[in-house]
Motif scaffolding. Structure first.
Motif, PDB file in Angstrom:
ATOM      1  N   SER A 234       0.758  -1.268   0.035  1.00 32.59           N
ATOM      2  CA  SER A 234      -0.070   0.010   0.039  1.00 32.59           C
ATOM      3  C   SER A 234       0.826   1.268  -0.022  1.00 32.59           C
ATOM      4  N   GLY A 235       2.320   1.157   0.462  1.00 30.40           N
ATOM      5  CA  GLY A 235       2.965   2.463   0.388  1.00 30.40           C
ATOM      6  C   GLY A 235       2.858   3.281   1.659  1.00 30.40           C
ATOM      7  N   ALA A 236       1.818   2.689   2.781  1.00 29.81           N
ATOM      8  CA  ALA A 236       1.613   3.579   4.169  1.00 29.81           C
ATOM      9  C   ALA A 236       2.896   3.076   4.950  1.00 29.81           C
ATOM     10  N   PHE A 237       3.109   3.992   5.734  1.00 28.49           N
ATOM     11  CA  PHE A 237       4.064   4.063   6.536  1.00 28.49           C
ATOM     12  C   PHE A 237       3.442   2.901   7.623  1.00 28.49           C
ATOM     13  N   LEU A 238       4.859   2.086   8.311  1.00 27.00           N
ATOM     14  CA  LEU A 238       4.317   1.098   9.333  1.00 27.00           C
ATOM     15  C   LEU A 238       4.171   1.564  10.719  1.00 27.00           C
ATOM     16  N   GLU A 239       3.121   2.351  10.827  1.00 24.30           N
ATOM     17  CA  GLU A 239       2.815   2.762  12.113  1.00 24.30           C
ATOM     18  C   GLU A 239       1.805   1.692  12.951  1.00 24.30           C
ATOM     19  N   ASP A 240       1.510   0.559  12.370  1.00 19.52           N
ATOM     20  CA  ASP A 240       1.062  -0.541  12.923  1.00 19.52           C
ATOM     21  C   ASP A 240       1.869  -1.898  12.833  1.00 19.52           C
ATOM     22  N   ALA A 241       3.190  -1.611  12.837  1.00 16.71           N
ATOM     23  CA  ALA A 241       4.183  -2.704  12.609  1.00 16.71           C
ATOM     24  C   ALA A 241       4.058  -3.872  13.699  1.00 16.71           C
ATOM     25  N   MET A 242       4.053  -4.850  13.408  1.00 18.20           N
ATOM     26  CA  MET A 242       4.190  -6.187  14.113  1.00 18.20           C
ATOM     27  C   MET A 242       5.208  -7.224  13.990  1.00 18.20           C
ATOM     28  N   PHE A 243       5.602  -7.668  15.160  1.00 17.00           N
ATOM     29  CA  PHE A 243       6.699  -8.892  14.978  1.00 17.00           C
ATOM     30  C   PHE A 243       5.621 -10.205  14.871  1.00 17.00           C
ATOM     31  N   VAL A 244       6.237 -10.881  13.959  1.00 17.10           N
ATOM     32  CA  VAL A 244       5.738 -12.198  13.832  1.00 17.10           C
ATOM     33  C   VAL A 244       6.695 -13.451  14.328  1.00 17.10           C
ATOM     34  N   SER A 245       6.205 -14.478  14.521  1.00 21.01           N
ATOM     35  CA  SER A 245       7.109 -15.481  15.216  1.00 21.01           C
ATOM     36  C   SER A 245       8.397 -15.854  14.742  1.00 21.01           C
ATOM     37  N   CYS A 246       8.504 -15.639  13.443  1.00 22.37           N
ATOM     38  CA  CYS A 246      10.078 -15.878  13.006  1.00 22.37           C
ATOM     39  C   CYS A 246      10.946 -14.557  13.439  1.00 22.37           C
TER      40      CYS A 246
END
Length: 407
Positions: A234-246
């Protein structure tokens, strides 16, 4: 050419209908009403002598002039491709030669399998914002190697750009109402401001490209800070970034895709859906870069708009504000001020010459007014108004007193 061939009028009409039909199909695919984007388009049919925001472009490109850009015409170079700015573009060509970049950064020939009568659809930045990134903007470039053997030594293409009208608002509320989750960065914005921001961003990227790629052969293809902090879909900034299990981090549409696939797209490890942890460091960095980008884009767009409006005022013979050369150029009137509607080609005739009181300010120099004699409310731009001078009121009082004395 000073004037287009007569057939272009019919071409514009036919491709315009096809573009609107494609926009309706996209709306239905997103579980929206088919007419949800109609408020962004020009009135159909347009008034007499009224120019449409959309445009049809016919281009011929050969191997010497193509050089990887200008595949459609009328665009600016953005890094190694062009980004469509409008709602969508339909392209018809006599030979393949248009490459599109996929979400993984790989280029592929998009029009290789088209037959006569087929159209290639490219989605634009305005549609991406109106759909909160659910329909990302296409990045494309010309590939001259694919039409070296054509009979005319080049490629002829016809492109219809469906562009929203400048006074419309790009609003994602229908997307939210349909149940889609949208990032907070997609706020309502006027089309004129949105296009100004895109132009400022392109100017900045072009300037950086000119300065940074003097020694192009020595440049490593390292990812930019903006690309690291942005969702590639989407090109949107990662203001909702999340760690995944890896251990990798995702946000936006890419996070949704990773969760749906239950597999990391970077290391191919299986993802545990219940192990998501917010990446606060990445969120803070993305928010800081976004704030700096917004501040710079707003400043550049405001400067260009101010220069344009000052030029318009000088051309129209209007005087600058008494408080300074720039203050009040976009909002020369204040709330509760009495004005006279002088009108222009967009002003309804019934309001021309009427006295009105300004009740509130709107975006881009527009005002909401109340007509004094009828009580009607109307929305007009500052160019349609002029100050109600005290001399005018004095003359009206004298005329009224003269009429009463004569009676």
């Amino acid at each position: 050419m000073d004037s287009s061939p007569p057939c272009m009028t019919e071409v514009f009409r036919c491709m315009g209908r096809a573009a609107r039909a494609a926009l309706c199909a996209i709306a239905r695919h997103l579980r929206l009403r088919s007419d949800v984007f109609n408020h962004l388009l020009d009135d159909n049919p347009l008034p007499v002598n009224e120019a449409s925001s959309s445009v049809v472009v016919a281009t011929f490109s050969n191997t010497t002039s193509q050089n990887g850009k200008g595949a459609i015409g009328g665009g600016k170079l953005v890094t190694n491709g062009e980004v469509e700015k409008g709602l969508l573009t339909l392209v018809s060509s006599d030979a393949p030669g248009l490459q599109v970049c996929d979400p993984n950064g790989r280029w592929y020939l998009a029009d290789s399998g088209l037959t006569p009568g087929d159209l290639l659809l490219l989605t634009g930045k305005a549609l991406s914002h109106a759909t909160a990134g659910l329909r990302p903007a296409a990045v494309y470039r010309g590939s001259a190697d694919n039409y070296v053997g054509t009979t005319c030594g080049g490629r002829t293409s016809l492109a219809f750009r469906l562009i929203p009208q400048s006074n419309a608002i790009l609003d994602c509320s229908p997307i939210t109402a349909a149940g889609h989750v949208i990032p907070h960065s997609y706020v309502p914005i006027s089309v004129s401001q949105f296009m100004d921001d895109l132009s400022a961003e392109e100017d900045m990227l072009c300037s950086n490209t000119d300065n940074a790629y003097v020694a192009r052969d020595n440049v490593n293809k390292e990812p930019s800070l903006r690309s690291v902090l942005s969702d590639p879909l989407s090109g949107a900034f990662l203001e909702d970034a999340m760690f995944v299990s890896c251990g990798h981090s995702f946000g936006g549409l890419m996070l949704k895709r990773v969760i749906d696939m239950a597999r990391c797209i970077l290391c191919n490890a299986e993802i545990e859906r219940g192990s998501l942890i917010p990446n606060h460091v990445l969120r803070t960095a993305a928010a800081a870069v976004k704030h700096e980008d917004d501040r710079r884009l707003f400043h550049n767009a405001a400067l260009r708009k101010r220069r344009k409006e000052v030029g318009d005022i000088r051309e129209n013979g209007e005087l600058p504000s008494e408080n300074g050369p720039h203050k009040g150029v976009q909002y020369p009137f204040s709330v509760n001020e009495k004005v006279l509607i002088k009108g222009n080609r967009r002003t309804p005739d019934k309001f021309v010459g009427k006295e009105a009181v300004i009740t509130s300010q709107c975006l881009n120099g527009w005002y909401l007014l109340k007509i004094m004699d009828s009580g009607e409310n109307v929305r007009l731009q500052y160019r349609s108004l002029r100050k109600f001078l005290p001399t005018q009121e004095t003359e009206e009082r004298c005329q009224s007193q003269t009429i009463q004395n004569s009676s």
